[in-house]
Design an enzyme around this catalytic site. Structure first.
Site, PDB file in Angstrom:
ATOM      1  N   GLY A 232       1.237  -0.532  15.304  1.00 44.48           N
ATOM      2  CA  GLY A 232       0.391  -0.158  14.179  1.00 44.48           C
ATOM      3  C   GLY A 232      -0.756  -1.123  13.986  1.00 44.48           C
TER       4      GLY A 232
ATOM      5  N   HIS B 137       0.853  -1.187   0.000  1.00 40.98           N
ATOM      6  CA  HIS B 137       0.000   0.000   0.000  1.00 40.98           C
ATOM      7  C   HIS B 137       0.886   1.233   0.000  1.00 40.98           C
ATOM      8  CE1 HIS B 137       0.863   0.759   4.285  1.00 40.98           C
ATOM      9  NE2 HIS B 137       0.769  -0.545   4.437  1.00 40.98           N
TER      10      HIS B 137
ATOM     11  N   ASP C 238       4.367   4.700   4.859  1.00 40.95           N
ATOM     12  CA  ASP C 238       5.140   3.900   3.905  1.00 40.95           C
ATOM     13  C   ASP C 238       5.429   4.652   2.618  1.00 40.95           C
ATOM     14  OD1 ASP C 238       5.325   1.806   5.638  1.00 40.95           O
ATOM     15  OD2 ASP C 238       4.326   0.336   4.360  1.00 40.95           O
TER      16      ASP C 238
ATOM     17  N   HIS D 108      12.635   4.091   6.593  1.00 39.58           N
ATOM     18  CA  HIS D 108      11.820   5.004   7.402  1.00 39.58           C
ATOM     19  C   HIS D 108      12.711   5.957   8.207  1.00 39.58           C
ATOM     20  CE1 HIS D 108       7.593   4.221   6.993  1.00 39.58           C
ATOM     21  NE2 HIS D 108       7.666   2.955   7.307  1.00 39.58           N
TER      22      HIS D 108
ATOM     23  N   ASN E  58      -8.617  24.591   7.625  1.00 42.32           N
ATOM     24  CA  ASN E  58      -7.968  23.879   6.519  1.00 42.32           C
ATOM     25  C   ASN E  58      -8.258  22.390   6.631  1.00 42.32           C
ATOM     26  OD1 ASN E  58      -6.258  22.760   4.596  1.00 42.32           O
ATOM     27  ND2 ASN E  58      -4.391  23.163   5.766  1.00 42.32           N
ATOM     28  N   THR E  59      -8.839  21.818   5.586  1.00 42.10           N
ATOM     29  CA  THR E  59      -8.973  20.368   5.496  1.00 42.10           C
ATOM     30  C   THR E  59      -8.658  19.970   4.055  1.00 42.10           C
ATOM     31  OG1 THR E  59     -10.389  18.460   6.020  1.00 42.10           O
ATOM     32  CG2 THR E  59     -11.448  20.338   4.951  1.00 42.10           C
TER      33      THR E  59
ATOM     34  N   ARG F 246      -1.588  15.024   4.939  1.00 39.05           N
ATOM     35  CA  ARG F 246      -2.169  16.271   5.425  1.00 39.05           C
ATOM     36  C   ARG F 246      -2.156  17.321   4.311  1.00 39.05           C
ATOM     37  NH1 ARG F 246      -3.676  13.392   9.164  1.00 39.05           N
ATOM     38  NH2 ARG F 246      -2.803  13.414  11.268  1.00 39.05           N
ATOM     39  N   ALA F 247      -3.297  17.969   4.105  1.00 35.30           N
ATOM     40  CA  ALA F 247      -3.347  19.126   3.218  1.00 35.30           C
ATOM     41  C   ALA F 247      -2.742  20.311   3.952  1.00 35.30           C
ATOM     42  CB  ALA F 247      -4.781  19.427   2.815  1.00 35.30           C
TER      43      ALA F 247
ATOM     44  N   ASN G 287      -0.219   9.741  14.199  1.00 35.60           N
ATOM     45  CA  ASN G 287      -1.110   9.975  15.331  1.00 35.60           C
ATOM     46  C   ASN G 287      -0.714  11.280  16.009  1.00 35.60           C
ATOM     47  OD1 ASN G 287      -2.204   9.806  18.140  1.00 35.60           O
ATOM     48  ND2 ASN G 287      -2.961   7.843  17.422  1.00 35.60           N
TER      49      ASN G 287
END
Length: 563
Positions: free
Chosen positions: A164, A14, A323, A114, A516-517, A405-406, A299
């Site tokens: 996770g 994914h 990822d 990572h 903001n979204t 995130r925008a 989170n």
């Protein structure tokens, strides 16, 4: 030693992606979901993302000095699949390039990739390292050090102890779905922790207590090893403990608010475990900087608590800790082998594709919309006035963000002074009404709305914080039920267009922030192209105005604001 162009890819199950470096510096990073329009790109190789990266830089596959992969499947039975031969990788990443001599391929361990995505982009010499996700090749959590350019893993927890997967299982138990971890975090604010969880912090880390019988057969079900086999093992191992608490069964049709105490207990258990992991990292390294990555780093409530804990002077989380970020990390690991390696310090998230002016004009025309081109200042003032009048503005301007995130180049914007803005946005996006939205705040004014430290994660909207008690009536649309918010600090030097918009709104209203979204509808990825933005605007009937590049777009001439 590789120099020149290094292509990094995530070809996991994914969030596939591609990142292109030139002489160690980041040029572009593109998530496959943005182009395929399939959220999380489950099961999709990043072929479109690779092609877009190469096109953005004006090169072809033959110009690459190396291809770095953010997994080392060779240590798993899965690695024997012919997809991972040079021929298979060529077909996967460069379809149609049958005559291509495959560039040298480098396999990078998942947690090293990572860690590298965070450490090399943080702009520090030394750091403690913490990686927390669902699963790497054989591990789920890693504590390490990054000293003078070298990353070393000091301690690992196996996939059966995956934080996770634990949180994924809890989200499914609450009826929010495997990908509903963000929803579970939002739901936790409505509840009170107190239910005993199978996850607990212990000195030096944590442990997940499994039901002794549940899920044992699952380990033998998949030749892919822990990547596919261990999620059901973790889920089946913790579900009996979940069932000991109200409402006692997995949610199917009941309102999710009944699971608020459960969500709060899960969230608290996760935070306690991560704080103990962070303390262990500090003890082992004695370094005042922590770099945090892996999907659990999304989170923001947990990250906010970690920032406020004082365990480290600085906590850095990259804008794409999931990822999708291992494409960047793998490329950085390979590029770091060259002399004079000087990686890009990532202090903004705008590394994806830009809005094509010709494509924007064509998309607007084909949709039968009207547009007016304006300079930056006039555009900012017109959009700010519309927000102050209660309108919802879709904003697509500049290079797109990387990560989930925008951050002010692909966003829906609204007035934070009106609580109805939250309701309107959730209706437009097809979201549950109890889910919060976030404020984008001018960095110079963040202390007027937020109390306590926010740290570098606030650049990427990755750390929750408390809204000042005297400001909650000022910005009710972005104040969550527990008095928190997920602020993004907006800096003039990294996004002058967005900064100008918010500053124009401040001049009109006295409030240095907007709601903001993300610019997307339910079940869809954040928009990438002009065509995506126009299509979403047309289908989002409650959207009042679209800013597309340097143009104002509306459904009719009467809807266009005056300059």
């Amino acid at each position: 030693m590789p120099t020149g162009y290094v292509l990094g890819v995530n070809i996991g199950f994914h969030d596939s992606s591609a990142a292109l470096l030139r002489d160690g510096a980041l040029r572009v990073l593109i998530e496959q979901e943005r182009l395929s329009r399939r959220k999380h790109a489950v099961g999709q190789p990043p072929a479109e993302a690779v092609a877009a990266c190469l096109a953005a830089e004006g090169i072809g596959p033959a110009d690459l000095d190396a291809v770095a992969i953010g997994w080392d499947f060779r240590v798993l039975p899965l690695g024997r699949n012919r997809r991972f031969t040079d021929e298979g990788l060529r077909a996967m990443l460069f379809p149609g390039a049958d005559d291509l001599v495959m560039p040298p391929v480098r396999w990078v361990k998942h947690h090293i990739a990572h860690a590298a995505s965070a450490y090399y982009s943080a702009g520090v010499r030394d750091a403690a390292v913490l990686v927390i996700d669902g699963a790497g090749e054989t591990q789920a959590t890693s504590v390490g050090s990054a000293l003078d350019g070298d990353i070393e893993i000091l301690r690992e927890w196996p996939v059966t102890q995956s934080l996770g997967f634990f949180y994924n299982a809890a989200a499914e138990w609450a009826g929010l779905g495997y990908w509903g971890t963000g929803k579970l975090m939002g739901l936790a604010a409505y509840g009170r922790a107190g239910q005993d969880m199978p996850l607990r912090a212990v000195p030096g880390g944590y442990e997940i207590r499994h039901d002794e019988q549940a899920g044992k057969a699952g380990v033998r079900r998949s030749a892919a090893g822990p990547l596919l086999a261990y999620y059901p093992v973790v889920a089946e191992g913790v579900n009996p403990a979940f069932a000991r608490h109200f409402p006692f069964v997995p949610r199917t049709g009941e309102e999710p608010i009944a699971y608020a105490d459960f969500a709060a207990s899960v969230q608290e258990a996760l935070e306690d475990a991560v704080l103990e992991l962070a303390a262990e990292a500090r003890r082992r390294t004695d370094v005042p900087v922590l770099t945090l990555s892996g999907g659990v780093a999304m989170n923001c409530t947990m990250v906010g608590r970690l920032v406020r804990s004082g365990l480290f002077d600085t906590v850095y989380v990259p804008p794409v800790p999931t990822d999708a970020g291992v494409s960047l990390g793998a490329a950085l690991v390979v590029a770091a082998e060259a002399e004079n390696f000087s990686p890009t310090v990532i202090d903004h998230a705008y590394w994806s594709l830009d809005i094509d002016p010709a494509g924007a004009a064509a998309s607007v025309s084909e949709a039968g919309l009207v547009a007016r081109r304006l300079d930056r200042d006039a555009l900012a003032r017109a959009a700010a006035r519309s927000l102050a009048e209660g309108k919802v503005v879709a904003w697509a301007r500049g290079r797109g963000e990387i990560g989930q995130r925008a951050l002010g180049t692909r966003s829906f914007l609204a007035d934070p002074r009106d609580r109805k803005s939250l309701e309107r946005l959730n209706v437009i996006k097809g979201r549950e009404m109890w889910r919060p939205v976030a404020p984008s705040i001018l960095a110079e004014h963040v202390e007027s709305l937020i109390e306590g430290p926010v740290g570098p994660p606030s650049r990427f909207m990755l750390a929750a914080a408390r809204v000042r008690a005297d400001a909650r009536l000022t910005v009710p649309a972005v104040t969550h039920v527990d008095g928190s918010a997920r602020p993004q600090t907006v800096h003039r030097e990294t996004n002058p267009d967005y900064w100008s918009l918010i500053d124009a709104f401040r001049e009109i209203t006295g409030v240095p922030a907007v709601v903001n979204t993300s610019f997307n509808l339910a079940g869809e990825p954040i928009v990438a192209s002009a065509a995506d933005a126009v299509s979403t605007f047309v289908r989002g009937k409650e959207l009042d105005l679209l800013v597309l590049g340097d143009t104002l777009v509306a459904r009719s001439e009467d809807d266009l604001p005056t300059p």
